[in-house]
Design a protein around this motif. Structure first.
Motif, PDB file in Angstrom:
ATOM      1  N   GLY A 199     -11.363 -22.854  56.138  1.00  0.00           N
ATOM      2  CA  GLY A 199     -11.083 -24.088  57.006  1.00  0.00           C
ATOM      3  C   GLY A 199     -10.653 -24.956  58.267  1.00  0.00           C
ATOM      4  O   GLY A 199     -11.176 -26.122  58.943  1.00  0.00           O
ATOM      5  N   ALA A 200     -10.289 -23.490  59.239  1.00  0.00           N
ATOM      6  CA  ALA A 200     -10.003 -23.714  60.212  1.00  0.00           C
ATOM      7  C   ALA A 200     -11.142 -23.613  61.383  1.00  0.00           C
ATOM      8  O   ALA A 200     -10.980 -24.907  62.220  1.00  0.00           O
ATOM      9  N   ARG A 201     -12.204 -22.971  60.577  1.00  0.00           N
ATOM     10  CA  ARG A 201     -13.065 -22.816  61.614  1.00  0.00           C
ATOM     11  C   ARG A 201     -14.122 -23.705  61.619  1.00  0.00           C
ATOM     12  O   ARG A 201     -14.850 -24.093  62.442  1.00  0.00           O
ATOM     13  N   ALA A 202     -14.286 -24.641  60.370  1.00  0.00           N
ATOM     14  CA  ALA A 202     -14.902 -25.666  60.209  1.00  0.00           C
ATOM     15  C   ALA A 202     -14.449 -26.220  60.904  1.00  0.00           C
ATOM     16  O   ALA A 202     -15.489 -27.219  61.195  1.00  0.00           O
ATOM     17  N   ALA A 203     -13.196 -26.880  61.128  1.00  0.00           N
ATOM     18  CA  ALA A 203     -12.666 -27.906  61.434  1.00  0.00           C
ATOM     19  C   ALA A 203     -12.777 -28.429  63.475  1.00  0.00           C
ATOM     20  O   ALA A 203     -13.025 -28.923  63.938  1.00  0.00           O
ATOM     21  N   ALA A 204     -12.560 -26.571  63.417  1.00  0.00           N
ATOM     22  CA  ALA A 204     -12.474 -25.965  65.041  1.00  0.00           C
ATOM     23  C   ALA A 204     -14.130 -26.747  65.242  1.00  0.00           C
ATOM     24  O   ALA A 204     -14.519 -27.423  66.595  1.00  0.00           O
ATOM     25  N   LYS A 205     -15.223 -26.236  64.293  1.00  0.00           N
ATOM     26  CA  LYS A 205     -16.148 -26.500  64.716  1.00  0.00           C
ATOM     27  C   LYS A 205     -16.791 -28.038  65.368  1.00  0.00           C
ATOM     28  O   LYS A 205     -17.327 -28.720  65.814  1.00  0.00           O
ATOM     29  N   ALA A 206     -16.092 -29.086  64.283  1.00  0.00           N
ATOM     30  CA  ALA A 206     -16.432 -30.543  64.246  1.00  0.00           C
ATOM     31  C   ALA A 206     -15.453 -30.706  64.995  1.00  0.00           C
ATOM     32  O   ALA A 206     -16.607 -31.887  65.442  1.00  0.00           O
ATOM     33  N   ARG A 207     -14.982 -30.637  65.487  1.00  0.00           N
ATOM     34  CA  ARG A 207     -14.176 -31.646  66.426  1.00  0.00           C
ATOM     35  C   ARG A 207     -15.037 -31.011  67.933  1.00  0.00           C
ATOM     36  O   ARG A 207     -14.916 -31.758  68.789  1.00  0.00           O
ATOM     37  N   ALA A 208     -15.226 -29.948  67.987  1.00  0.00           N
ATOM     38  CA  ALA A 208     -15.674 -29.745  69.193  1.00  0.00           C
ATOM     39  C   ALA A 208     -17.071 -30.250  69.286  1.00  0.00           C
ATOM     40  O   ALA A 208     -17.704 -30.223  70.560  1.00  0.00           O
ATOM     41  N   ALA A 209     -18.004 -30.565  68.522  1.00  0.00           N
ATOM     42  CA  ALA A 209     -19.266 -31.107  68.501  1.00  0.00           C
ATOM     43  C   ALA A 209     -19.500 -32.260  68.632  1.00  0.00           C
ATOM     44  O   ALA A 209     -20.417 -33.051  68.840  1.00  0.00           O
TER      45      ALA A 209
END
Length: 484
Positions: A199-209
């Motif tokens: 979940g942390a990985r997916a959220a970090a990627k979403a914010r970065a995109a």
């Protein structure tokens, strides 16, 4: 009755109803699949299905036919045999029939995890809860699944075998108002899946995109994350290392030729996790090296394609292989060693648990530079840091083969693309369409770096997975925007 008893009963029915010359092979599989789905950050569906399938293939009077059924009563099994015998009488002659697999001991499969096979819904729900909580308020969606298969084989030549396998997988996205991030992982044990790390990985990627910019089409150096590399492995398997396509000269594969970069080794390893120890023809399964340090060594064979090629079956017979051909379905990319500029090298260091899911988390984003969260593990950061100007690609989507022989594929990026300049991730980029030959992209001199940690990615079908580290490739052909 057990699966092996059912298989033996069908073989005996074929002998009685089809005569002593009838040759039969039977696979009986009990499968249990449980799936917990979530959307809008809450669980909306928990489903489970359990069933048994009996597959019969027989050769009688020089003709071959196959049938299947799910009724394992005496009447149901007899009806399956009778209708398959009737179908055989209507089939054309089959002069290429390879005969039945001889008796041979099946290898020992990977350790079977009872806790995964019989996991309860609340265990999957806890992983979903952890994923959603770690997404930090972003909208989350995806699934967590557990699967269990128990299978037995018997044929008229006296060969029999049995085995069982279990697996778990999680696949989820986190979403901002205009961008998505994804995290996926597949394992032999449910306990190896870290929902919070995913979940942390997916959220970090979403914010970065967020706030992506347009980029002109052209050839760019790329770092492909494991989810994107999984698409390469899947298409190489289906269209390249497929014995039927090879026999029909529709495959790029040339055993003995140096078709890939020396950094690349590809091994199909069904017993390396969640695989049954035999195929649908009863042939024992084993690890098969398809590419060794860049040199193509083999393609996958069942008994029919092996007979045509003057080879031996590699244990890749599948239901429906007469149409689709035998395919590797547990393909692992190993780093064969440091080659090329900036290669990280390493060995077949497949990871599990938190490390594999990216537990380093958003905190490692700084290793990739300017855009926090774009790079979420040190393995990828090591590759990104060597890129002068190129793209970091999370995922490939909607890929379609344009030319099977050269394996030219078109598709879209998805779930995050970023511009990398002088080893620093500088901007999110809008999704792009690409058209690329997968063998060319992995060809000699084209692989500039291979991560040291292979991460197993789930397929839509249980028992099928693709395992790879991130890759740094010299060139990838982007042909336009996602809408182009």
């Amino acid at each position: 009755m057990s699966e092996l008893e059912i298989a033996g009963q069908v073989v005996e029915l074929v002998r009685r109803l089809g005569g002593p010359d009838a040759q039969a092979e039977v696979v009986v599989t009990r499968a249990d699949l449980a799936l917990t789905r979530f959307a809008n950050s809450f669980i909306h569906q928990n489903v489970a299905e359990s069933g048994v399938e009996v597959r019969l293939r027989l050769h009688v009077g020089g003709r071959t036919a196959a049938g299947s059924g799910s009724v394992v009563t005496a009447d149901g099994l007899r009806a399956l045999v009778e209708r398959t015998l009737a179908a055989a009488r209507l089939c054309p002659p089959d002069p290429a029939w390879p005969g039945l697999a001889p008796s041979a001991p099946a290898p020992t499969a990977a350790t079977f995890d009872e806790a995964t096979a019989y996991a309860e819904p609340d265990e999957r729900a806890e992983l979903v809860r952890a994923f959603v909580a770690a997404a930090g308020g972003l909208e989350a969606a995806g699934y967590c699944r557990t699967a269990h298969r128990s299978s037995a084989f018997a044929n008229s030549a006296g060969h029999s075998a049995s085995g069982r396998a279990a697996e778990a997988a999680m696949d989820g996205i986190a979403r901002t108002g205009g961008s998505d991030g994804v995290a996926r992982f597949c394992a032999d044990r449910l306990a190896e899946i870290d929902g919070a790390a995913l979940g942390a990985r997916a959220a970090a990627k979403a914010r970065a995109a967020a706030d992506p910019v347009e980029l002109p089409p052209g050839r760019y150096e790329v770092v492909l994350e494991p989810a994107a590399v999984a698409d390469l492995l899947q298409n190489l398997s289906w269209f390249g290392f497929n014995g039927k396509r090879y026999a029909e000269r529709q495959s790029f594969a040339e055993p003995g030729a140096s078709q890939f970069d020396p950094a690349v080794t590809l091994v199909d390893d069904p017993l390396g996790g969640s695989g049954l120890p035999f195929d649908v023809e009863g042939t024992p399964r084993r690890a098969v090296t398809l590419v060794e340090a860049g040199t193509t060594r083999a393609v996958a064979h069942d008994r029919r394609t092996a007979a045509e090629a003057g080879a031996a079956s590699t244990g890749h017979a599948l239901a429906g292989a007469a149409t689709w051909g035998p395919m590797p379905r547990n393909l692992r990319l190993h780093a064969a060693g440091p080659t090329g500029a900036g290669a990280t090298g390493g060995g077949p260091a497949a990871t599990s648990g938190a490390d594999a899911t990216g537990s380093a988390g958003p905190g490692t984003a700084g290793a990739g530079g300017g855009v926090p969260g774009a790079v979420v593990d040190g393995d990828t950061a090591g590759l990104v840091g060597r890129v002068r100007r190129g793209l970091l690609v999370s995922d490939l989507w909607y890929t379609r083969v344009l030319d099977p022989k050269s394996l030219v594929v078109t598709g879209l990026t998805r779930n995050g693309v970023w511009l990398v300049e002088d080893g620093v991730v500088t901007r999110a980029v809008r999704d792009l369409r690409f058209t690329e030959s997968y063998p060319r992209a992995l060809g000699p001199g084209a692989v500039l770096g291979v991560g040291s940690r292979a991460v197993r990615q789930p397929d839509r079908t249980d028992g099928v997975w693709w395992e790879a580290p991130p890759l740094r490739l010299a060139s990838w052909n982007f042909t336009g925007g996602a809408s182009g």
